[in-house]
Every structure is written in C-alpha cells, then in structure tokens.
Write an enzyme that holds these catalytic residues in place. Structure first.
Site, mmCIF file in Angstrom:
data_model
loop_
_atom_site.group_PDB
_atom_site.id
_atom_site.type_symbol
_atom_site.label_atom_id
_atom_site.label_comp_id
_atom_site.label_asym_id
_atom_site.label_seq_id
_atom_site.Cartn_x
_atom_site.Cartn_y
_atom_site.Cartn_z
ATOM 1 C CD GLU A 1 -10.735 -56.379 -25.454
ATOM 2 O OE1 GLU A 1 -10.232 -56.056 -25.698
ATOM 3 O OE2 GLU A 1 -11.122 -57.163 -24.292
ATOM 4 C CD GLU B 1 -20.208 -60.431 -16.548
ATOM 5 O OE1 GLU B 1 -18.105 -60.547 -16.931
ATOM 6 O OE2 GLU B 1 -20.180 -59.110 -16.470
#
Length: 668
Positions: A183, A259
């Site tokens: 991230e 996802e």
C-alpha cells in the site's frame, strides 16, 4: 419477417410479450465478424485478508461439504473458477490473523491454518480451478525490525517461494499466480527478484500479479522497464469501480479486478455483484473479478460482517445461508469458462444496464444482461456516481458464426425490492430464434443469461438447521492428539496466533494446550494491538464467567489475561474495551477496562510467576466484576458501566510465548 409477427411468435415461449409501442430502431448486434475481444480468465472468491474462512472449518458434516459445494461444485451453485487465498503472515489483516508457514527464520511448517485444506476441497470439486495466493503481511523477522517487507527482497522472495514449494510438496497443490501487494509504494527490484527465484526453483509456470492493489504506479513502470514487464503477467487492482487507466491498457497486460465486491450480502450486495461482473469488462477491460470474501465465516460483529458470497458463521448450530451473490455468480460461471473470449460487441443498454457476450470458439455463445438500478447495486467502495435505469425493450441480433443459432437456454433473476420477493436463478422456457433475432422486455433490477450451454443447474440441499446463538455453556480442554487444523474451534485470533500444542515437558493434566506462538510484531499494514488476543463466543454476552488455566513462559516480563465483554476486533482491536484480568510473571495482577491497559480498575500482588500453571476466573454481572486465582478471591470491583456486552477472550501482555488450557465460559 415482420418484427410484430415475430414478437407475437416469441411471446409464446413465456418470457417475451408484444410491445405496446413500435420498435425504436435500437438493435444490439452480437457478432464475431470484426474479431473478438479479450480472453476471459474467470470469476472467483478470496479466502483471507484476513481470517474470513475461520469458522467454516469448524462446521460438522454434512453441512461443511454442502457449503463447499455451493461455492465450488461445477453446475451447482457459484461454480467458482478461481480461489485466491492469503499466505498467512501471523498478523491482523482485517478480521483476524492467519498463521505463517515460517513463524521464525529457521521454522517451516506447511500444515498450519486452513487455507491448504480449503484449496484441496476446491480442487476436489473443480480440478480446473485456478489457485492464486497473496501475502498481506509477513512475520516480523522478514522485515528485520522494520514494518516493511521489501528492504531485504531476497529474504521476502525466498519466504514466498517456500510457501509455493510447500503447497506442492505437502499438498500436491499447483499455485498458478502469486500476487504482490503493498500500500505504500512500488518495488520493482523485488518483483524481478521474485521472478528470478521462481524460475531458479523450477516454478516457471507460476505467474506474477503486480501490483495486486493499484493500477499506478506500476503501469507506467512496466512501459519504461522491459525487464520488469517480462516479469509481470497480470496487473491487478482492488475495488477499481469498473474502470481502469489508459496506461494500463497500453501495457497489453491482462487486467484483473483482483479484489472486489466487499459488500454486505443482502440483495443490494447481489445487485452490486451483478453490475460489476459485467461492467468490469465493459468499462475497464478486466477479464477476471475476485470477490472479497469467499464466504462470511467470521463473527458478524467483526469488520465487514457478512461481506461474503454466502454466510456460514454458525458452526455450533450448522446453520448457513445461501445468499443472492451465489446465484448472481452462477449466471456467469455456469455458462462461461476461463479461456472463452469476449465479443467486441458488448456494452451498455440505451436505457441503463449492460450486456456481455462470450464464446468458446466452437459455436457456443453466452450472453449475460443486467439492469441493476443505482440504489440497488451500490458496492461498499468506491462511491457510485448517479445513473438511471428504466424498463426497456431490447432486441438482439446474432451475426457472424452465431447467426445459425436456433435456440438459447434462458436463466433469470429478478429483484423485487418493493414487495421484497426475489426470484433468483430460475430456468425459463428455452428461447426459439429465427434469423438470429430475439427480443426481451427488461424490467429494472433483473439479470438474464441466454446461452447455448445446457448444463446449468440450481443445486440445492435440505434446509440446514435453524440459526442459534453461541452456546451459553462452552468448554474446551484442547486435548486433541492429531488435530485436523492448528486452530481451536471457534476461537478467532485477532493478534498473535494460538495453536494446538503438545507440551512434552508436562505429561500430566496439561499435556495438550493452546499456545500463543508469535514473539515479534509482524510486518503488517493493519493496527495490530501491542498484546495478542483471541476472541470467542456471543458478542451480545453481558453477564458471564470466564475461566482458564494459564502458563507464562517469559521470565519476569510475561503476562496473560482472560477477558469478558470485549467490544471490538479486527482492524479495530487496538482500541478494544472490555474487562481484562491480567496476571504477570513478576508477581502482580491488574484489572483494566481496555486491551491497551490504559484504564486500570484494580491492581496488586498476585504471587504469580513463570513456568507454573494458574487458574484464572473472571466473573462479570452488571456493573460488578471479580476475579479468582486458583480458586481464591483476588479482587472485586463495582461501577463497570461499559462496555455493556462483548466476546470472551484470552491473550498475553505482549508478543510472547504462553499456554492456555481448560477454557470455560458460562453466560447467564
């Protein structure tokens, strides 16, 4: 043939009717004459990120197998093409922790956790299922003291490749894709090294998904770095909102929504899933979509409760619920397989909604149409911009190699939000075509599949047992000689990892215990607590007794607790409140109103030490709480006004070794 006459003819098949107004002139062609689009890679579910299948493994048969059939069995339920799993990293990664195959640098164990079992069960049902793995977090040793796994890319690559090798050696599982998620930024050096390490270990067939999170900045890097581009096979995005970026399309890589969904599995959740399954390709050229999560098998009060394709959160009762997303998935998965190809003639309907069409190249055709309205197809993320959908009459014209098709099988789902009566995945009368034309009266909030494939089935089992609350009396002595899973039933590790343990130094009453084994804070993006904790039970519990035998292994600095009314878990575990009864190896005890031990209610001498067994008993009723040590009263307090309810729990005062035995709860 006059279109009005044709519509009258088609109305006899049961799904079409004579329109009350003339045809507007809008005809949607379905053709392969101008070539085909991208190759379809599949639709899947994600177990992990984290601990989302935790309760599934505790179901008794036949209910556990029934749940698995609804998820994976071809031509039965969701019939998933893809299973993506978390490579456990001993860390909190949303709803709990999953154990690593390497707690420590010199430790390897490929039987921890339940993802191995889940992959094997999926393969039993569908030998062709695609297996994907992704590490969300890593044991602390991988980061060498830093909360970042890529400063030592050779160590991280070896850690991941060991997991893939273990999957094959110990479980005969071939992992086809490995994801790289981060991230913070993008690490091209690690990706290249991972590719090199895979090839060196004979894993040339394992493909890399990178970054398994965001379109940028990797898409630009791929265009500038040929070596990096050769290492990456798929660009994956999380929750892309059905769109991509121009740079990603320029790479010519396969694009996946790796996802997605993450939405409460009500009918609106089903509508969200129906819309994005079509529009991820139409708007973003994404050829695979993977739902987080596969099955909601975790306590509903944890973050993102019931955000699975179906719900199985009561192993103690056997109850499970086949939610609408299962049947929305079936509209595609039962009639399209990986390797099929999208037609170029796909898109949006003029009055809202969308349609895709795919072919196997051997004459088969499947068309999926959705007309989900805005408010009935909102996903949890990203925000959904306004759009309108109204009832409409749509005519489709089959051309090219499909012009000779004479009949299509028809499956329909209808969401009726006003009457709250929904019809899901119903087989209708086959549709007869002439001159390649067919017409549909499309209402709002519908999904149609029209296909040449005849093997579709709405599978079913007898109703599972009724829903029931967690038992008010619960006990576990952990005396399992050969446990099928490393986790004890119904415990949900929030930080730390609690595993079955054979205590060879104590052949007496504590030979088999539950042991907390993580001794260093993992490398994770989530807010792990400073203390390890595993919760269990009914979140609505108020008045209860919790007792457990405890054993501290850290000299002087060790500490353990039992707790009641624990009010938070998952990503919020750091700020959890409750009533926590701690004892320490330095001979003291403490009672706190929070896991972080900042709200101290009582403290004093306990006489406790390391390497000895003690029985802790915690009693909570209304605003009163008391504790006993080895059957003797130790403390009593009043005025505990919050939290009002929550789970029972066990844990340690830090990341440290400790053991637990003879756990018992009685809730009034």
């Amino acid at each position: 043939m006059d279109h009005r006459v044709f519509w009258v003819f088609l109305s006899t098949v049961g799904i079409l009717s004579l329109p009350v107004r003339p045809l507007s002139g809008q005809i949607y062609p379905l053709s392969d004459e101008g070539g085909l689009g991208r190759t379809f890679d599949g639709i899947g579910g994600l177990s992990g990120g984290g601990a989302t299948s935790r309760l599934l493994v505790n179901y008794a048969e036949p209910y556990r197998s029934q749940i698995l059939d609804y998820l994976f069995k071809p031509n039965f339920g969701a019939s998933l093409h893809i299973l993506k799993v978390e490579i456990g990293g001993d860390a909190q990664t949303t709803d709990g922790t999953e154990p690593s195959h390497m707690h420590y640098e010199n430790d390897q164990n490929y039987f921890r956790g339940y993802e191995w079992w889940l992959m094997k069960e999926a393969k039993k049902r569908n030998p062709n299922i695609t297996l994907i793995a992704l590490p969300w977090a890593f044991p602390g040793w991988v980061g060498h003291g830093e909360n970042w796994p890529y400063d030592y890319p050779d160590i991280t690559a070896a850690y991941v490749v060991n997991w893939i090798l273990g999957a094959k050696e110990y479980h005969d599982l071939d992992i086809q894709y490995i994801g790289i998620w981060n991230e913070r930024d993008f690490n091209s050096k690690y990706i290249k090294l991972l590719r090199y390490t895979l090839d060196k270990k004979g894993l040339e067939s394992v493909r890399i998904v990178a970054s398994d999170n965001l379109w940028e900045p990797i898409t630009l890097s791929l265009t500038l770095d040929p070596e990096l581009s050769s290492a990456v096979d798929v660009i994956g995005a999380h929750y892309p909102g059905t769109t991509t970026v121009p740079q990603a399309l320029k790479t010519q890589k396969r694009l996946w929504s790796s996802e997605d969904y993450s939405t409460f599995n009500s009918e609106v959740g089903g509508g969200c899933w129906a819309r994005i399954l079509n529009q991820n390709y139409i708007n973003g050229q994404m050829t695979a979509t993977i739902a987080w999560n596969l099955v909601a098998s975790y306590y509903e009060e944890l973050p993102f409760g019931r955000d699975g394709l179906m719900t199985a959160q009561e192993p103690w009762s056997g109850n499970y619920v086949v939610e609408s997303p299962i049947w929305i998935t079936a509209h595609s998965t039962q009639f399209i397989q990986p390797g099929w190809t999208y037609l170029q003639t796909v898109g949006h309907l003029t009055q809202g909604g969308s349609y895709v069409a795919l072919t196997d190249g051997n004459g088969n055709l499947t068309v999926v149409i959705e007309t989900m309205t805005h408010n009935h197809s909102i996903c949890i993320r990203p925000p959904l911009l306004p759009f309108n959908v109204t009832s409409q009459n749509a005519t489709f014209q089959l051309k090219g190699s499909f012009a000779s098709i004479k009949e299509l099988q028809v499956w329909r789902s209808q969401f009726d939000f006003k009457a709250k009566k929904h019809s899901l995945f119903e087989k209708l009368t086959p549709l007869k075509l002439k001159d390649g034309l067919f017409n549909l009266n499309l209402a709002e909030d519908e999904i149609y599949t029209l296909t040449t494939i005849r093997t579709g089935q709405k599978g079913s089992f007898p109703q599972p047992p009724p829903s029931a609350r967690f038992p008010k009396v619960y006990k576990d002595d952990f005396d399992v000689r050969n446990p099928p899973f490393s986790e004890a039933p119904n415990f949900a590790d929030q930080t730390g990892v609690f595993e079955y343990y054979i205590n060879l130094t104590d052949p007496g009453p504590h030979t088999f215990t539950l042991r907390q084994v993580v001794t260093e804070r993992p490398v994770t993006w989530a807010a792990d607590a400073d203390q390890t904790i595993s919760v269990i039970g009914d979140f609505q519990w108020q008045n209860l007794t919790v007792s457990c035998d405890v054993f501290m292994e850290n000299v002087k600095s060790g500490g353990v607790f039992v707790a009641a009314r624990v009010d938070k878990g998952g990503e919020s575990i750091r700020s959890a409140k409750g009533i926590f009864f701690w004892v320490f190896a330095n001979g003291t005890y403490r009672v706190t109103n929070d896991l972080a031990s900042k709200m101290v209610l009582a403290e004093g001498a306990s006489g406790t030490g390391e390497f000895m067994w003690y029985k802790l008993s915690l009693f909570v009723e209304g605003q009163y709480a008391s504790g006993m040590l080895d059957g003797q009263p130790l403390w009593k307090i009043s005025g505990v006004s919050s939290p009002k309810n929550g789970w029972a729990a066990i844990g340690t005062s830090a990341f440290e070794l400790a053991q637990f035995d003879n756990f018992y709860v009685f809730a009034e």
